[in-house]
Design a protein around this motif. Sequence first.
Motif, mmCIF file in Angstrom:
data_model
loop_
_atom_site.group_PDB
_atom_site.id
_atom_site.type_symbol
_atom_site.label_atom_id
_atom_site.label_comp_id
_atom_site.label_asym_id
_atom_site.label_seq_id
_atom_site.Cartn_x
_atom_site.Cartn_y
_atom_site.Cartn_z
ATOM 1 N N UNK A 1 -18.997 86.618 27.535
ATOM 2 C CA UNK A 1 -18.267 87.509 26.538
ATOM 3 C C UNK A 1 -19.003 88.940 26.503
ATOM 4 N N UNK A 2 -19.751 89.332 27.437
ATOM 5 C CA UNK A 2 -20.240 90.562 27.423
ATOM 6 C C UNK A 2 -19.461 91.614 28.416
ATOM 7 N N UNK A 3 -18.205 91.638 27.770
ATOM 8 C CA UNK A 3 -17.317 92.714 28.209
ATOM 9 C C UNK A 3 -16.698 93.348 27.047
ATOM 10 N N UNK A 4 -15.579 94.219 27.484
ATOM 11 C CA UNK A 4 -14.980 94.797 26.292
ATOM 12 C C UNK A 4 -13.848 93.945 25.281
ATOM 13 N N UNK A 5 -13.580 92.890 26.029
ATOM 14 C CA UNK A 5 -12.724 91.760 25.106
ATOM 15 C C UNK A 5 -13.677 90.971 24.426
ATOM 16 N N UNK B 1 -12.591 87.787 36.507
ATOM 17 C CA UNK B 1 -13.246 89.144 36.793
ATOM 18 C C UNK B 1 -14.624 88.782 37.377
ATOM 19 N N UNK B 2 -15.385 89.711 37.926
ATOM 20 C CA UNK B 2 -16.761 89.641 38.184
ATOM 21 C C UNK B 2 -17.473 89.455 36.772
ATOM 22 N N UNK B 3 -18.728 88.365 37.025
ATOM 23 C CA UNK B 3 -19.325 88.456 35.507
ATOM 24 C C UNK B 3 -20.645 87.717 35.797
ATOM 25 N N UNK B 4 -21.479 88.342 35.299
ATOM 26 C CA UNK B 4 -22.969 87.688 35.499
ATOM 27 C C UNK B 4 -23.986 88.061 34.355
ATOM 28 N N UNK B 5 -23.426 88.961 33.665
ATOM 29 C CA UNK B 5 -24.531 89.516 32.332
ATOM 30 C C UNK B 5 -24.615 88.341 31.570
ATOM 31 N N UNK B 6 -25.834 88.315 31.161
ATOM 32 C CA UNK B 6 -26.201 87.059 30.050
ATOM 33 C C UNK B 6 -25.715 85.661 30.200
ATOM 34 N N UNK B 7 -25.305 85.502 31.615
ATOM 35 C CA UNK B 7 -25.077 83.995 31.776
ATOM 36 C C UNK B 7 -25.865 83.679 33.066
ATOM 37 N N UNK B 8 -26.210 82.521 33.351
ATOM 38 C CA UNK B 8 -26.863 82.015 34.403
ATOM 39 C C UNK B 8 -25.982 81.751 35.614
ATOM 40 N N UNK B 9 -25.404 82.757 36.061
ATOM 41 C CA UNK B 9 -24.392 82.646 37.196
ATOM 42 C C UNK B 9 -24.067 83.996 37.702
ATOM 43 N N UNK B 10 -23.705 84.149 38.891
ATOM 44 C CA UNK B 10 -23.131 85.363 39.516
ATOM 45 C C UNK B 10 -21.875 85.103 39.930
ATOM 46 N N UNK B 11 -20.827 85.139 39.105
ATOM 47 C CA UNK B 11 -19.300 84.919 39.450
ATOM 48 C C UNK B 11 -18.534 85.959 39.792
#
Length: 309
Positions: free
Chosen positions: A201-205, A172-182
Amino acid sequence: MARHARKRKARKGRIFVTILVALLILVGVVAVIGYFQYQSSLKEAQTESKLKDYEFNGVKAVGDEINVLLIGSDSRGEDQGRSDSLMIAHYNTKTNTPKLVSIMRDTYVDIPGHGKNKINAAYSYGGPELVRQTIKENFGVDVQYYVVANFEGFPKIVDTLAPEGIKINAEKDMSKNIDANIKKGEQVMDGKTLLQYARFRKDAEGDFGRIRRQQQVLEALKEQAIDVGDVTKIPDVIGKLQGYSSTNIPTGTLMSIGADFLLGKTETMEKFAIPVEGKWHNERIDGAGAVLRLDDVAANAKALQDFLK
């Protein structure tokens, strides 16, 4: 006629001896180069790493199977902190069968000498030795070795193993609280991006998704290391692995297992997680916060033991 036959036989014998001597010299040269590669990588990594050595009373391995405690640490300076990730790597040196167990860091367990708490607190209280004792007490599993790796060293180990990057199908798209925009989808990640992907880990799972991605990352490292198939990389990789981590695994054992992986001898890696599905529930406990309470500790222990057989 017989004399000519003897001459031909003697000539073949000399050729065989010459080839054998040349091969022995070549092996010796490769061994020397490998040793210096290993020493150079080890010293370079140790200069940068801040991890210390730990006392660890691992139980002697029985037969061909070993268990290695893998602890991911985000500690800064003198503060050891809690473990950020916790796994058990199981390997059968005879059948070349690897297995990987992830233990959720919020799993609520008995920590010897400290009462009940999240399992990630065990590392803060007593390092990898107390984590080993905690796993033994709650799940009945013995561990022989440990590896504590901080997040500064992981990208450098990955980039040494796969300088062209590791192919990952991002969930999935992920960028919250990590040093990357994936972004979602298949892509090639360098060591730094791969670490951020594994830590998200900043999602519902929450941690459930994170341990699945950690296992995905280790599987990709294993598979793509096999694709590389270059035995000359082993000393460099092992040197960095030892230098950027704290471990009691003998160098010879690391070299042997590393060769198995790089030369494609290992089978598909089986994966498992604690708590076992359907054998836990969420709970909030004073002094510990939100935890994963095991409904049946014995059932979780048996499932883990059965998986490792």
